[in-house]
Design a protein around this motif. Structure first.
Motif, PDB file in Angstrom:
ATOM      1  N   ILE A 103       0.830  -1.214   0.000  1.00 53.52           N
ATOM      2  CA  ILE A 103       0.000   0.000   0.000  1.00 53.52           C
ATOM      3  C   ILE A 103       0.861   1.258   0.000  1.00 53.52           C
ATOM      4  N   GLY A 104       2.131   1.103  -0.390  1.00 52.63           N
ATOM      5  CA  GLY A 104       2.972   2.259  -0.641  1.00 52.63           C
ATOM      6  C   GLY A 104       3.470   2.950   0.604  1.00 52.63           C
ATOM      7  N   GLY A 105       4.039   4.148   0.381  1.00 51.88           N
ATOM      8  CA  GLY A 105       4.599   4.935   1.470  1.00 51.88           C
ATOM      9  C   GLY A 105       3.714   6.107   1.799  1.00 51.88           C
ATOM     10  N   GLY A 106       4.290   7.109   2.424  1.00 57.12           N
ATOM     11  CA  GLY A 106       3.509   8.269   2.809  1.00 57.12           C
ATOM     12  C   GLY A 106       4.400   9.425   3.185  1.00 57.12           C
TER      13      GLY A 106
ATOM     14  N   THR B 146      -4.365  -3.469  14.411  1.00 51.78           N
ATOM     15  CA  THR B 146      -3.577  -4.328  13.536  1.00 51.78           C
ATOM     16  C   THR B 146      -2.355  -3.628  12.975  1.00 51.78           C
ATOM     17  N   VAL B 147      -2.141  -2.365  13.329  1.00 52.77           N
ATOM     18  CA  VAL B 147      -1.009  -1.620  12.785  1.00 52.77           C
ATOM     19  C   VAL B 147       0.218  -1.889  13.643  1.00 52.77           C
ATOM     20  N   ALA B 148       1.286  -2.432  13.014  1.00 54.20           N
ATOM     21  CA  ALA B 148       2.525  -2.696  13.740  1.00 54.20           C
ATOM     22  C   ALA B 148       3.221  -1.380  14.052  1.00 54.20           C
ATOM     23  N   ALA B 149       4.365  -1.454  14.729  1.00 58.36           N
ATOM     24  CA  ALA B 149       5.137  -0.251  15.050  1.00 58.36           C
ATOM     25  C   ALA B 149       5.302   0.582  13.786  1.00 58.36           C
ATOM     26  N   HIS B 150       5.003   1.863  13.885  1.00 56.16           N
ATOM     27  CA  HIS B 150       4.916   2.699  12.689  1.00 56.16           C
ATOM     28  C   HIS B 150       6.245   2.808  11.969  1.00 56.16           C
TER      29      HIS B 150
ATOM     30  N   ARG C 121       7.716   2.206   2.880  1.00 54.93           N
ATOM     31  CA  ARG C 121       6.589   1.470   2.323  1.00 54.93           C
ATOM     32  C   ARG C 121       5.922   0.630   3.391  1.00 54.93           C
ATOM     33  N   ARG C 122       4.627   0.410   3.185  1.00 46.78           N
ATOM     34  CA  ARG C 122       3.835  -0.408   4.093  1.00 46.78           C
ATOM     35  C   ARG C 122       3.079  -1.452   3.296  1.00 46.78           C
ATOM     36  N   ALA C 123       2.676  -2.500   3.978  1.00 44.98           N
ATOM     37  CA  ALA C 123       1.919  -3.558   3.309  1.00 44.98           C
ATOM     38  C   ALA C 123       0.880  -4.109   4.269  1.00 44.98           C
ATOM     39  N   ILE C 124      -0.246  -4.540   3.699  1.00 43.12           N
ATOM     40  CA  ILE C 124      -1.254  -5.268   4.464  1.00 43.12           C
ATOM     41  C   ILE C 124      -0.965  -6.756   4.303  1.00 43.12           C
ATOM     42  N   VAL C 125      -0.891  -7.461   5.431  1.00 42.91           N
ATOM     43  CA  VAL C 125      -0.616  -8.894   5.427  1.00 42.91           C
ATOM     44  C   VAL C 125      -1.860  -9.630   5.910  1.00 42.91           C
ATOM     45  N   VAL C 126      -2.299 -10.622   5.131  1.00 45.25           N
ATOM     46  CA  VAL C 126      -3.453 -11.452   5.494  1.00 45.25           C
ATOM     47  C   VAL C 126      -3.034 -12.913   5.392  1.00 45.25           C
TER      48      VAL C 126
ATOM     49  N   PRO D  63     -11.108  -6.535   8.572  1.00 46.78           N
ATOM     50  CA  PRO D  63      -9.969  -5.665   8.888  1.00 46.78           C
ATOM     51  C   PRO D  63      -9.175  -6.103  10.112  1.00 46.78           C
ATOM     52  N   GLU D  64      -9.874  -6.631  11.118  1.00 48.38           N
ATOM     53  CA  GLU D  64      -9.173  -7.012  12.354  1.00 48.38           C
ATOM     54  C   GLU D  64      -8.366  -8.286  12.207  1.00 48.38           C
ATOM     55  N   ARG D  65      -8.479  -8.983  11.073  1.00 48.11           N
ATOM     56  CA  ARG D  65      -7.721 -10.216  10.841  1.00 48.11           C
ATOM     57  C   ARG D  65      -6.534  -9.989   9.927  1.00 48.11           C
ATOM     58  N   ALA D  66      -6.181  -8.725   9.666  1.00 48.17           N
ATOM     59  CA  ALA D  66      -5.022  -8.393   8.843  1.00 48.17           C
ATOM     60  C   ALA D  66      -3.976  -7.706   9.715  1.00 48.17           C
ATOM     61  N   ARG D  67      -2.865  -7.335   9.097  1.00 48.49           N
ATOM     62  CA  ARG D  67      -1.780  -6.671   9.812  1.00 48.49           C
ATOM     63  C   ARG D  67      -1.109  -5.690   8.860  1.00 48.49           C
ATOM     64  N   VAL D  68      -0.889  -4.458   9.308  1.00 48.54           N
ATOM     65  CA  VAL D  68      -0.140  -3.476   8.522  1.00 48.54           C
ATOM     66  C   VAL D  68       1.287  -3.447   9.032  1.00 48.54           C
ATOM     67  N   VAL D  69       2.247  -3.742   8.149  1.00 44.53           N
ATOM     68  CA  VAL D  69       3.657  -3.855   8.565  1.00 44.53           C
ATOM     69  C   VAL D  69       4.544  -2.996   7.666  1.00 44.53           C
TER      70      VAL D  69
END
Length: 391
Positions: free
Chosen positions: A268-271, A297-301, A307-312, A383-389
């Protein structure tokens, strides 16, 4: 029509850590800023800090060359520290030779004396410590019963199976009540079924002995099955430390997510600095759709612009034939079936996710509706079953 709904998994990650429930008979091992430099381009161990609690089963996990075995050798005293400290129960042991650290060691190749019987092999470390003969007989008998080798006293290693030889090696490693037991890929030479059986035995013996175990492996399933906690190594550093469930369910980086099990990854890109709040649980765009992100579900920022990614996980990915069948509140992306693998109790659906064709996996019930290569489906998850890393 919904073909698959993700399984619900009971979670207790907010419970007290495993170490708090363990017996205090073991030894605390504390590593602080431990570094090993062989004078090559990269450090073998790079500023590693880790505390193994008394009685804990800690696994050092990672790919080849990640630093896990070197770290074990530093604890054992087989390698000398470049920087940092290693302490047992608060006592600095960095300058002590291996034989002064009173550690039990278990290796992949057993290292048994071929000319000695089972009893003689197990008694050897006690004889070296000049223990009374009657006490030696008592201790050897106790430990052979513990590893379920009673009655094999006069057998030689060549007459034993690989699993039995490893049991003898384990008995010899714990018979003298060591400070801790260090295990360096001890099951690597065994076949799959025997490995599984000995994993069960090692867990049982750890519970009964109550000592501190530090176990090295590159096998993820073995680490998940045996450990109270896992220290995941990557390029000489510790990537993440936690219980097996924490590392699997709450990875902090993409490396952790991919090394501990299969993962569906949506980049999901950067920011920018102004975008940082979006990762507190609002939304993220992907493939023209808005994907909701649960705050928990958001890991340490990651840092700004990283870049960030959603992990399922595959078991958390639902499959529907039509978007109308996707449950309310779920995230959803279009997908194409590229293969189906029959795994016995379940089938693995190999997917191309979205227009970018990101590789994906979902698990289907073996007796559910069949899908074919080329079928278009909707892949969904809550959404609660994913992880943003950090990607």
């Amino acid at each position: 029509m919904t073909l698959q709904s993700p399984r619900t998994t009971a979670r207790s990650l907010d419970a007290p850590g495993a170490a708090s429930d363990l017996t205090a008979r073991g030894t605390q091992i504390r590593l602080e800023h431990v570094t090993k430099d062989y004078g090559i381009a990269t450090l073998a161990v790079d500023d590693v800090s880790l505390t193994v609690e008394p009685g804990e089963f800690m696994t050092l996990l990672g790919p080849s060359g990640s630093g896990k075995t070197t770290t074990l050798n530093l604890i054992a005293g087989f390698e000398t520290l470049t920087e940092g400290t290693i302490a047992f129960n608060g006592r600095d042991v960095g300058a002590l030779p291996p034989h002064r650290r009173n550690l039990g060691m278990l290796f992949q190749n057993y290292a048994l004396f071929p000319h000695m019987t089972v009893v003689q092999n197990v008694a050897y470390p006690l004889q070296e410590r000049r223990m009374d003969k009657a006490e030696i007989r008592r201790k050897v008998a106790e430990v052979l019963e513990l590893v379920q080798l009673t009655g094999r006293d006069d057998t030689y290693p060549a007459q034993l199976s690989g699993g039995q030889q490893q049991r003898v090696a384990l008995a010899r490693a714990i018979v003298f009540n060591p400070t801790a037991l260090l295990l360096d890929e001890p099951l690597g030479a065994l076949d799959r079924n025997l490995r599984a059986a000995l994993q069960t035995e090692i867990r049982r013996i750890h519970r009964e002995v109550g000592s501190t175990f530090v176990f090295v492996t590159h096998d993820q399933e073995e680490a998940m099955n045996l450990s109270d906690r896992i220290a995941l190594f990557h390029d000489g550093r510790i990537e993440q430390v936690g219980t097996p469930e924490q590392l699997y369910r709450e990875p902090e980086t993409l490396f952790t997510a991919r090394f501990l099990g299969d993962s569906n990854v949506l980049d999901i890109g950067g920011g920018t600095a102004g975008d940082t709040a979006r990762w507190d649980g609002r939304s993220a765009g992907w493939d023209g759709r808005t994907l909701a992100v649960a705050p928990t579900t958001v890991a340490a920022h990651p840092g700004v612009r990283e870049r960030r990614a959603i992990v399922v996980r595959p078991e958390d990915l639902g499959i529907a034939l039509d978007q109308a069948d996707v449950p309310p509140g779920a995230n959803c992306v279009a997908a194409t079936v590229r293969d189906v693998e029959f795994m016995g109790p379940y089938r693995t659906l190999l997917l191309n996710l979205g227009s970018v064709g990101a590789p994906g996996r979902a698990r289907l019930d073996a007796f559910g509706a069949a899908l074919s290569i080329g079928d278009r489906v909707q892949a969904w998850w809550m959404p609660e079953r994913a992880r943003v890393v950090a990607a």
